[in-house]
Scaffold this active site. Structure first.
Site, PDB file in Angstrom:
ATOM      1  N   GLY A 262     -44.840  -3.864  32.235  1.00  0.00           N
ATOM      2  CA  GLY A 262     -44.044  -2.651  32.413  1.00  0.00           C
ATOM      3  C   GLY A 262     -44.668  -1.401  31.821  1.00  0.00           C
TER       4      GLY A 262
ATOM      5  N   CYS B 103     -48.222  -0.203  40.491  1.00  0.00           N
ATOM      6  CA  CYS B 103     -47.679  -1.085  39.464  1.00  0.00           C
ATOM      7  C   CYS B 103     -46.357  -1.660  39.962  1.00  0.00           C
ATOM      8  CB  CYS B 103     -47.446  -0.367  38.143  1.00  0.00           C
ATOM      9  SG  CYS B 103     -46.687  -1.482  36.936  1.00  0.00           S
TER      10      CYS B 103
ATOM     11  N   LYS C 271     -55.554   3.624  43.182  1.00  0.00           N
ATOM     12  CA  LYS C 271     -55.473   2.160  43.122  1.00  0.00           C
ATOM     13  C   LYS C 271     -54.348   1.669  44.025  1.00  0.00           C
ATOM     14  CE  LYS C 271     -55.462  -1.796  40.038  1.00  0.00           C
ATOM     15  NZ  LYS C 271     -55.782  -2.229  38.680  1.00  0.00           N
TER      16      LYS C 271
ATOM     17  N   THR D 278     -57.960 -10.194  34.677  1.00  0.00           N
ATOM     18  CA  THR D 278     -57.439 -11.389  34.019  1.00  0.00           C
ATOM     19  C   THR D 278     -58.514 -12.170  33.263  1.00  0.00           C
ATOM     20  OG1 THR D 278     -55.724 -11.488  35.691  1.00  0.00           O
ATOM     21  CG2 THR D 278     -56.118 -13.518  34.463  1.00  0.00           C
TER      22      THR D 278
END
Lengths: 303, 261
Positions: free
Chosen positions: A72, A130, A165, A266
């Site tokens: 978030g 996002c 993005k 990641t």
């Protein structure tokens, strides 16, 4: 002769085509493991106009070959970033790309105005993808008109090259890419995470406090490669590819389908030295195959 | 709680031994002078398990660390711990650590209370050992669900002034939960400081009881972690200072600072 890994994206010269993806790499925390000067570029965690506490926990859930996250956009806000983080970052010889997130067009623009006052950054990356914030974020990334409107306005005021993005949570990502290119974007980066969900059958509750989250990791790599391939065919601006890159071979797939650079996300959480290992792996591959420049592999997929 | 040492290593370390010491509970010992010499009670190590589709590292608090070796305690709960239980001596594991902060052990204290639930005994064993070396007396209240889950009993008796063991099913010691007997035990011991580790619901109750007795308590939290370095913000818990990362701000927190769900 050593292969030349350097690339130029929107006028920014990078030593190599490997950068860190926003929100997955802390330059200070990773300093014991990564010599920052060796990175192609450093994309910092998304900054918002005001500080954000982030989403309620639990925020992570591992799924097969992937991670669902609902962070978030926790961050201290653009003013703290400029005052406390940026001066420290500027001691390194690495392009700093600032990821920017907002709930409204005005917020995005205000953040860019603050950043315009700084000297240390190389580009702005508009995070319009996002999936973990209630307002803004992905809202701008899934609607071509909203994406165009924001990009036009941001480009008009930004002193720095503008990257956008993109979200994979759309029917046709190449359409959004085309629209932001026409609106003035200097580069596109893709993909952000894919919206997902996981449920605990013992408690009947979702595993994440935010209910849904963004899926990242090797699980999403084939989707990301396909999307980069589609986008690279359709736009002329540089495409920065990301999504589940864990090693040099993963990165090479992205180059072959047309990514001029890649970002690692990641993998940083699993292996703090991932970026450096990927850079060396690419160099080794090029040496072995006799390639001298990145241009010899970018977009060279044979179909 | 204190800030942990800043030295963090990312190494491939060798397994020395790996044995089942209670039902589905294992003790694994690794060789690493670097890590063993700086690890502190409450800190943890992040293990990369190269097995099938496991992606994220798995955190384990130090059970013991001395000279050239460190030990971890783990219970088989899923694919990762099942894989870990099968590791044999001489096999290597990629580890990252020591990470996180540690228990405080202030200088002016002479007796401490340790409250452990199940596998939560792990960081408290390390603490008891360090406390003993400093001349601090430990009193342990240790509960498990059944007698077959109790680990290293003789060892604990040697490390502590008094070890009070109980089980939920009454198969060993008193039939009770630690929270049932904590009030009485804490009152009798009258410790200068208390430390607890175990399931969240137990910790919540332990903190409540000890605060009511005016005893300061530090707790070590367990959480799913991402990076382990405080970067991804995936492991936060709600505290009086806002969201804090379990991996970097913790895993040790003052009991009173946690805002329980």
């Amino acid at each position: 002769m050593e292969p030349d890994l350097s690339v130029e994206i929107s006028g920014i010269k990078m030593k190599n085509p490997v950068m860190t993806a926003s929100g997955t790499f802390g330059p200070k925390e990773y300093l014991p493991f990564v010599e920052l000067n060796r990175l192609g570029a450093l994309v910092v965690k998304t900054v918002t106009l005001k500080s954000r506490p982030g989403n309620p926990p639990p925020r992570l859930r591992e799924t097969p070959c992937g991670v669902l996250n609902s962070i978030g956009l926790q961050n201290p806000g653009v003013k703290v970033f400029i005052k406390e983080d940026l001066p420290w970052l500027s001691q390194f010889d690495v392009p700093i790309i600032v990821s920017v997130g907002g709930e409204t067009v005005e917020e995005y623009l205000k953040i860019i105005e603050f950043l315009n006052e700084t000297k240390e950054i190389s580009a702005v990356e508009l995070n319009i993808s996002c999936p973990n914030v209630k307002k803004g974020g992905i809202f701008f990334g899934v609607d071509p008109d909203e994406a165009a409107n924001l990009t036009v306005k941001a480009k008009k005021i930004s002193r720095f090259p503008l990257w956008v993005k993109l979200s994979p949570n759309v029917t046709d990502i190449s359409l959004i890419a085309k629209v932001v290119e026409e609106s003035g974007a200097d580069a596109v980066s893709l993909i952000n995470t894919i919206v997902g969900m996981a449920v605990d059958v013992k408690t009947f509750k979702p595993y994440l406090g935010g209910i849904t989250g963004g899926l990242s990791g090797p699980a999403i790599k084939p989707i990301a490669v396909r999307m980069v391939w589609e986008v690279a065919k359709r736009v002329k601006i540089p495409v920065i590819g990301m999504g589940g890159i864990m090693n040099a071979h993963d990165a090479l797939e992205f180059f072959l389908v047309g990514a001029k650079a890649v970002a690692v996300g990641t993998a940083n959480l699993v292996n703090p030295k991932a970026v450096l290992e990927i850079i060396s792996g690419i160099k080794k591959y090029m040496k072995e195959k006799g390639f001298k420049r990145m241009g010899e592999i970018v977009g060279k997929i044979i179909i | 709680m204190k800030k942990g040492d800043n030295l963090i290593f990312n190494l491939s370390v060798e397994v020395i031994s790996n044995q089942m010491i209670a039902s589905e509970v294992f003790k694994i010992k690794f060789f690493s002078k670097e890590i063993a010499s700086v690890a502190k009670p409450g800190q943890f190590i992040h293990l990369k398990l190269d097995y099938e589709d496991i992606l994220l590292r798995r955190p384990f608090s130090f059970y013991r660390a001395e000279k050239e070796t460190f030990e971890l305690l783990f219970q088989i709960v899923g694919k990762g711990t099942a894989f870990l239980s099968k590791l044999k001596p001489k096999e290597k594991v990629d580890v990252l650590g020591p990470l996180g902060n540690c228990f405080s052990l202030p200088n002016n204290i002479s007796r401490i209370l340790l409250v452990a639930g199940g596998i939560g005994i792990a960081p408290l064993r390390f603490l008891a050992e360090v406390a003993k070396k400093k001349g601090i007396e430990s009193y342990l209240l240790y509960g498990t669900c059944s007698s077959n889950k109790i680990v290293d009993l003789a060892d604990f008796k040697a490390l502590t002034k008094e070890a009070f063991i109980l089980t939920e099913d009454g198969s060993f010691g008193e039939k009770a939960m630690v929270t049932d007997l904590l009030q009485k035990f804490a009152h009798e011991v009258a410790p200068d400081y208390a430390y607890a580790c175990g399931p969240r619901l137990m910790l919540k109750e332990v903190v409540k009881i000890l605060i009511s007795l005016n005893i300061k308590v530090e707790i070590a939290l367990e959480e799913v972690l991402g990076c382990g370095l405080g970067v991804c913000h995936g492991c936060v818990c709600q505290t009086t200072k806002g969201y804090q990362t379990v991996c970097r701000d913790g895993p040790v927190f003052e009991g009173k600072s946690i805002i329980w769900e």
